[in-house]
Design an enzyme around this catalytic site. Structure first.
Site, PDB file in Angstrom:
ATOM      1  CE  LYS A   1      -3.855   1.959   2.724  1.00  0.00           C
ATOM      2  NZ  LYS A   1      -4.708   1.717   3.913  1.00  0.00           N
TER       3      LYS A   1
ATOM      4  CB  SER B   1      -7.738   3.547   3.143  1.00  0.00           C
ATOM      5  OG  SER B   1      -7.087   2.822   4.142  1.00  0.00           O
TER       6      SER B   1
ATOM      7  CB  SER C   1      -8.615   0.793   5.981  1.00  0.00           C
ATOM      8  OG  SER C   1      -9.425   1.935   5.904  1.00  0.00           O
TER       9      SER C   1
END
Length: 519
Positions: free
Chosen positions: A108, A187, A211
């Protein structure tokens, strides 16, 4: 938004500049990437039927073929194939570093990597961090191949009052690979969607509240939100030190367990890890024995607010748990309304404190929250999906972390979150609480933002307790996950229960990349 030509140019350069993989990689095209787990890949590499470089090329080729639909990969790591060749050299020298050696991992883009930009999805942060995040160092030490950066909800969905999950100013919109006009949630959208689309073997996500688990649930992948303090947050763009954690996402539980084994451990620069128990397992994969559900007591928190189709999946999951030998008791953890009232004000104060501290570590870019707000006002592209930055502005005006009202609110919030789980586990003598991770994915719409009434993640997120989601079923073509939550540091037990459920009720099927779904 002008990203794809640059992305493809990087891919082409990477494929040209790195020497060809050994011939053993040629046979690697004869197996299914989607269903292969890390133990199977290591067995192929041990037998000479596959190389790490060959595996990495397969994933790079697949990104080139598929990611135009999903838009999960923000940027490739130009050094990925070189890392894979180094892994192959270690294998030839019999110096492998463990089960992650040679395994491609997507990260990420709010996790610092010294050799790539780390942006948190924001155009304001397009620069190199000073050094790797601690978890990246651990992945490198384990021999993993850092394949590239995954798109995410900009600033981990903590910028606008009505954000659109999976959108960032740097990467655009990530799509759900099961139905492309549906949202991937949370997210860690690119991490989950990328793994679901077989663009990497494993991905790293992060979570403040939902998330990791929500995008994993929405994309029929396995996501693990670890106990707070199990995995270092040093070098991860923050929202709140009281709740943030990073964790793995994969297509099966064993890959999540192997990755968590490499990530975990104490870090002097992250005080939360000082509480990491010395008795914590170091190899979670060894705990994934068949039959763990037999004799277990599971509390089922149905959450009918997520709709009848989700509840039907939970009924099927309950039947599978019972068939596997578990006792299932229906429960409703207390204090949920109060948790909802207290969490957001606490996060505003903590975000202002923690983002300012993080930005001070960056060699370039905005130095504090006020400068981020000023940047967004001046950049038209940052306003093309969710135009607002109400959360930034509210955080800037929030009480400081020394404020008595904030301190009292956070203390009550953390206490009630722990009690909501601890009291429920004790009252019914439970091994875990299971709940639906997510409803069917909603349609992505920048004008309206997310439709995400998903309360199941909050107790574990606020308490700092583990939460593991595994595919439970589908409503039409859209996945629904089931989460297993337990006491702090019970990560191994939750993974074992999730693995036995995965074994007893295999639900995952590969995505079909449907353009839309009528219902």
């Amino acid at each position: 938004m002008g990203r794809r030509p640059v992305f493809l140019a990087i891919l082409a350069a990477a494929l040209v500049l790195v020497p060809a993989a050994p011939a053993a990689s040629a046979s690697s095209s004869r197996f299914d990437l989607d269903s292969a787990d890390i133990p199977a890949l290591q067995a192929r590499m041990a037998s000479g039927r596959l190389s790490a470089a060959g595996l990495t090329r397969l994933y790079l080729d697949r990104i080139h073929q598929v990611d135009g639909k999903v838009n999960a990969v923000l940027a490739l790591n130009p050094g990925a194939l070189g890392q894979a060749l180094e892994s192959d050299a270690r294998r030839r020298a019999h110096h492998l570093r463990g089960p992650l050696d040679g395994i491609p991992v997507l990260v990420k883009d709010n996790v610092d990597t010294r050799d790539q930009h780390t942006t948190a999805g924001s155009r304001a942060l397009r620069s190199y961090p000073a050094k790797d995040a601690t978890l990246i160092t651990r992945l490198r030490n384990a021999g993993a191949v850092i394949l590239g950066k995954a798109n995410l909800s900009e600033w981990a969905n903590f910028r606008a009052a009505k954000p659109t999950s999976g959108w960032s100013g740097v990467g655009g919109q990530t799509n759900n690979p099961y139905v492309l006009d549906r949202n991937p949630c949370g997210s860690s959208a690119g991490s989950a969607a990328g793994v679901a689309a077989s663009l990497a073997q494993v991905a790293i996500g992060s979570e403040t509240d939902g998330s990791i688990v929500c995008p994993a649930g929405m994309t029929a992948t396995v996501g693990h939100k670890p106990s707070l303090g199990l995995v270092s947050r040093t070098g991860v763009v923050p929202i709140s030190a009281e709740q943030d954690t990073a964790g793995p996402i994969a297509r099966n539980v064993v890959d999540v367990a192997l990755t968590l084994s490499a990530l975990q451990g104490r870090d002097p620069s992250d005080p939360a890890t000082a509480e990491y128990p010395r008795t914590q397992p170091t190899d979670y994969a060894k705990l994934l024995r068949p039959g763990v559900l037999r004799g277990a007591r599971i509390g089922l928190w149905r959450l009918p607010v997520l709709g009848p189709s989700t509840d039907a999946v939970m009924t099927s999951a309950k039947n599978s748990l019972v068939k596997a030998g578990a006792t299932v008791v229906e429960v409703t953890p207390p204090y949920q309304d109060r948790l909802g009232e207290l969490e957001f004000p606490a996060l505003l104060t903590e975000f202002h404190r923690d983002i300012d501290a993080y930005l001070a570590t960056r060699p370039k870019g905005p130095r504090n929250l006020a400068e981020l707000i000023a940047y967004n006002r001046a950049d038209p592209l940052e306003q093309t999906c969710f135009a607002g930055q109400e959360l930034f502005e509210q955080a800037l005006a929030a009480p400081p972390p020394t404020d008595p009202g904030y301190l009292a609110g956070r203390a009550e919030l953390s206490d009630l979150a722990r009690r909501s789980l601890d009291e429920t586990l004790a009252k019914y003598h439970l091994d875990a609480i299971a709940s639906p991770t997510n409803p069917p994915a909603w349609k992505t719409d920048c004008a309206t933002g997310d439709d995400d009434v998903i309360p199941s993640s909050t107790p574990a997120a606020v308490a700092g307790y583990p939460d593991v989601t595994v595919p439970a079923g589908f409503t039409g073509p859209l996945p629904v996950g089931i989460s297993f939550m337990g006491a702090r540091w019970s990560d191994g037990r939750m993974l074992a229960l999730a693995a036995d459920f995965e074994r007893a009720a295999p639900a995952r099927v590969p995505p079909r990349y449907l353009p839309t779904w009528p219902s």
